[in-house]
Design an enzyme around this catalytic site. Structure first.
Site, PDB file in Angstrom:
ATOM      1  N   LYS A  52      26.343  56.741  67.819  1.00 23.92           N
ATOM      2  CA  LYS A  52      27.115  57.132  66.635  1.00 23.92           C
ATOM      3  C   LYS A  52      27.700  55.891  65.944  1.00 23.92           C
ATOM      4  O   LYS A  52      27.641  55.758  64.730  1.00 23.92           O
ATOM      5  CB  LYS A  52      28.218  58.124  67.029  1.00 23.92           C
ATOM      6  CG  LYS A  52      27.635  59.489  67.423  1.00 23.92           C
ATOM      7  CD  LYS A  52      28.635  60.398  68.107  1.00 23.92           C
ATOM      8  CE  LYS A  52      27.929  61.664  68.593  1.00 23.92           C
ATOM      9  NZ  LYS A  52      28.799  62.573  69.362  1.00 23.92           N
ATOM     10  N   GLN A  96      34.742  62.467  71.803  1.00 21.92           N
ATOM     11  CA  GLN A  96      33.544  62.766  72.593  1.00 21.92           C
ATOM     12  C   GLN A  96      33.911  63.626  73.794  1.00 21.92           C
ATOM     13  O   GLN A  96      34.803  63.295  74.565  1.00 21.92           O
ATOM     14  CB  GLN A  96      32.876  61.461  73.049  1.00 21.92           C
ATOM     15  CG  GLN A  96      31.540  61.670  73.724  1.00 21.92           C
ATOM     16  CD  GLN A  96      30.477  62.239  72.796  1.00 21.92           C
ATOM     17  OE1 GLN A  96      30.293  61.788  71.675  1.00 21.92           O
ATOM     18  NE2 GLN A  96      29.773  63.268  73.267  1.00 21.92           N
ATOM     19  N   ASP A 119      33.348  66.933  63.340  1.00 22.40           N
ATOM     20  CA  ASP A 119      32.535  67.751  64.246  1.00 22.40           C
ATOM     21  C   ASP A 119      32.547  69.215  63.806  1.00 22.40           C
ATOM     22  O   ASP A 119      31.747  70.015  64.281  1.00 22.40           O
ATOM     23  CB  ASP A 119      33.071  67.655  65.683  1.00 22.40           C
ATOM     24  CG  ASP A 119      32.304  66.628  66.507  1.00 22.40           C
ATOM     25  OD1 ASP A 119      31.132  66.364  66.171  1.00 22.40           O
ATOM     26  OD2 ASP A 119      32.879  66.105  67.481  1.00 22.40           O
TER      27      ASP A 119
END
Ligand code: NDP
Length: 304
Positions: A52, A96, A119
């Site tokens: 990412k 994460q 997200d």
């Protein structure tokens, strides 16, 4: 022969568009920024976060990798999120998962400012998505829609069946398909005669988390099959069930001792009209959509 919907090609198209948008924003002195929070040393998480951060660098976004100690508490994480919420250079916050046991992931994800929730997991974004308002949609389901649209698969009017109803994949995928005017059915572990339902699907989305669960007789001939599943197979018996005689997979299994299979049995792809392979399909879209969401968040926050 069924058409292979190549995730790499579509992801690269999206990344190019994101990079162009980043260049346009630079002329307005805006540089979209992503804060990636990684706790602990789970190998898969480390790889994901690295990819990412690398994608940010490749596309011209700013990124900040924040690495709290493995012993971090929920309170300390909440304080960190509050700081990131307030930072002007951060447009997207990514925590994460999984987090260590002592951290309450739900409380934490709910503390992310919805406008920075790239997200798309925050209940405010889930609600906005449902209400058809501008929202940051979860990356994987958003990737599913991009694959369909960019491959010229008609969604409006199609019977779409989504197997799986998780908050991060199944439900938002169903909602996005509905907004694209598909007639949507959501299936789950209590669905009766699942095969009878999936055989009605013009577009079948499998997000189950069970290797090769969708068999050929569950697929309507010619349907588009989107396989979201990512399952690691490391035992020979199971390997043979899916890939016996497949030289490429045999070589990968011999080399790494494991291969990845989706939620759809490889033989079921042969019945389809088009399908996303695993690996090489939906999975590749997730980071591209995260980048797109970060740029979108940067623009939305500035009213651009
Ligand atoms: P979850 O475990 O959260 O959800 C699985 C869903 O499948 C549940 O709704 C469950 O039903 C349903 N299900 C389980 N067994 C059956 C069954 N026998 N019949 C019908 N439905 C069943 O998984 P996720 O949604 O998080 O992930 C799904 C898959 O997608 C996984 O393989 C995961 O690895 C992959 N994934 C891939 C991503 C990517 O980037 N490509 C990103 C995220 C996930 P019920 O609700 O009734 O329990």
């Amino acid at each position: 022969m069924p058409k292979v919907l190549d995730g790499a090609v579509i992801a690269s198209e999206i990344k190019q568009e994101v990079a162009e948008e980043v260049r346009r924003l630079a002329s307005k002195n805006v540089r979209p920024g992503l804060a990636a929070v990684l706790v602990g040393h789970v190998p898969a998480s480390q790889i994901y976060v690295k990819s990412k951060v690398q994608a940010c660098a490749d596309l011209g976004l700013y990124s900040d990798l924040v690495r709290p100690a493995e012993t971090v508490t929920t309170e300390e994480m909440l304080a960190l999120i509050a700081t990131l919420n307030a930072r002007e250079d951060v447009d997207g916050i990514l925590v994460q998962l999984p987090l260590p046991k002592q951290v309450d992931a739900k409380v934490l994800l709910d503390a992310i400012a919805p406008e920075k929730d790239v997200d798309g997991f925050h209940p405010v974004n889930a609600g906005r998505l449902q209400a058809g308002r501008p929202a940051l949609a979860p990356c994987t389901p958003a990737g599913v829609i991009e694959i369909l649209k960019r491959s010229g698969i008609a969604i409006a009017g199609a019977n779409a069946v989504v197997v799986g109803r998780s908050d991060i994949v199944g439900k938002p995928a169903a909602m996005l398909l509905l907004h694209e005017n598909a007639t949507v059915t959501i299936c789950h572990s209590k669905t009766r005669d699942l095969g009878a339902v999936t055989r009605q699907a013009d577009i079948l989305v499998a997000a189950i988390g069970r290797p090769g669960f969708v068999t050929p007789r569950m697929v309507k001939p010619g349907a588009t099959v989107i396989d979201v599943g990512i399952n690691r197979i490391d035992n020979r018996e199971e390997f043979d069930r899916f890939f016996k005689g497949n030289e490429k997979r045999e070589a990968a299994f011999a080399k790494r001792g494991a291969v990845i299979v989706g939620d759809v049995h490889p033989a079921a792809f042969e019945v389809s009209g088009a399908y996303t392979p695993v690996p090489g399909g939906v999975g590749l879209l997730t980071i591209a959509m995260l980048m797109a969401n970060t740029v979108r968040a940067a623009k939305m926050r500035r009213g651009l």
